[in-house]
Design an enzyme around this catalytic site. Structure first.
Site, PDB file in Angstrom:
ATOM      1  N   GLU A  40       0.826  -1.220   0.000  1.00 51.90           N
ATOM      2  CA  GLU A  40       0.000   0.000   0.000  1.00 51.90           C
ATOM      3  C   GLU A  40       0.855   1.262   0.000  1.00 51.90           C
ATOM      4  OE1 GLU A  40      -2.981   0.330  -0.833  1.00 51.90           O
ATOM      5  OE2 GLU A  40      -3.521  -1.775  -0.786  1.00 51.90           O
ATOM      6  N   CYS A 203     -18.796  -4.996 -17.729  1.00 51.13           N
ATOM      7  CA  CYS A 203     -18.962  -4.559 -16.345  1.00 51.13           C
ATOM      8  C   CYS A 203     -20.142  -5.266 -15.674  1.00 51.13           C
ATOM      9  CB  CYS A 203     -19.173  -3.048 -16.284  1.00 51.13           C
ATOM     10  SG  CYS A 203     -19.354  -2.443 -14.590  1.00 51.13           S
TER      11      CYS A 203
END
Length: 326
Positions: A40, A203
């Site tokens: 991260e 999607c």
DNA sequence: TGTCCACGTCT
DNA sequence: AAGACGTGGAC
């Protein structure tokens, strides 16, 4: 329930489409925390494809919080060389030292404690809560913000805030698979709900998407103004060695090795300038070959045939590359 | 080849 | 709280 359906669709899509990434391997909880922390930090303002090789190299030699907390600064910097935003790695080490000293080499398990650690802000604290601890948090990164905006057909730069992320959560729902769910949303934004040319036909949320219904995918961005600056850069050469100095003068590339240079006003002649970008600054650099007279403090001679031995920002490497080719 | 875009934290 | 912080890739 609507939210149940959306969550289910997103996780189903993720299970079948997620990328295999080095920090997504099955790991012990201790390693999961460490891998999440390092990845991260690297992923702040940096894309996945760029991070992967850096992450692998980093983890191979610095496998845990203990080794990270102890490693020498100059050695650590080598693992970040070329990634940019070098304050991240300094903050990462500071955080590791705090974890080593005060948290028994583990990450604290609350948002507030995480945010107190250097380099951990709103996004990363939420990401850690979700990804490392499987708690129902949704980090608001650029990808998730875009997914929410498209889903609700919002346009304005700051229309998705922490406050209405709560509202969005009512729409997005949540899951007992909080870790997968946070990553699924980011993955969806990155792979499908792309800034340009979104792949709407692939999607899972196509039937729920207000932007798709309106055929309107525009998102208004904040414009960062571009700054033009001019620098005179001096090259001192001694056989195959070049003089570099530790940069304490400029705000960019702090404490890293650069060629000696000074800012100048825009030249009125048509001097040949090289163009570089540092952050939102457009650097116009005029190269001047000089003879050394006197001593320059904080300087060192760098062997241009052994650049790998030094930790240099990409800017400096690009100058070396330019010098090589003239 | 230059311009634009992507990507969070700190002060 | 606006501006600083780096690099790579697409066009």
């Amino acid at each position: 329930m609507t939210k149940f359906i959306l969550t289910k669709k997103i996780l189903y899509w993720y299970d079948n489409n997620k990328r295999s990434l080095p920090w997504r391997k099955k790991l012990s909880q201790v390693k999961r925390e460490y891998y999440t922390l390092v990845s991260e930090f690297m992923l702040q303002q940096t894309q996945v494809a760029t991070v992967i090789p850096y992450f692998n190299n980093f983890i191979k030699d610095i496998p845990d919080i203990k080794s990270l907390s102890k490693i020498k600064e100059h050695k650590l910097l080598k693992y970040w060389e070329g990634l940019g935003y070098y304050s991240r790695v300094k903050n990462l080490k500071k955080t590791a030292q705090i974890l080593e000293k005060n948290f028994n080499r583990r990450l604290p398990g609350t948002i507030d404690q995480l945010k107190l650690l250097p380099g951990i802000g709103d996004y990363t604290s939420n990401a850690i809560m979700a990804i490392a601890f499987n708690k129902p948090f949704i980090p608001l990164d650029g990808n998730i913000e875009r997914v929410i905006k498209r889903l609700l057909n919002l346009k304005l730069p700051k229309e998705v805030t922490k406050d209405n992320l709560v509202k969005s959560k009512k729409i997005l729902g949540n899951s007992t698979r909080a870790s997968d769910y946070a990553q699924a949303l980011m993955e969806l934004g990155s792979l499908i709900c792309r800034p340009k040319n979104p792949l709407c036909h692939q999607c899972p949320l196509i039937k729920n998407c207000k932007s798709f219904k309106k055929k309107d995918f525009e998102i208004i961005k904040e414009r960062k103004k571009k700054i033009d600056k001019f620098y005179l850069l001096e090259v001192y050469k001694k056989s195959n060695k070049f003089l570099l100095i530790k940069n304490t003068k400029f705000n960019f590339l702090k404490n890293l090795q650069i060629f000696p240079m000074k800012q100048i006003s825009k030249p009125n002649n048509l001097a040949k300038t090289l163009n570089f970008k540092i952050s939102n600054m457009n650097m116009n650099v005029i190269i001047k070959f000089s003879k050394l007279k006197g001593v320059i403090s904080n300087s060192s001679w760098i062997d241009s045939s052994k650049l790998e031995d030094y930790t240099l920002p990409t800017f400096t490497k690009k100058i070396f590359n330019y010098l090589k080719n003239i």
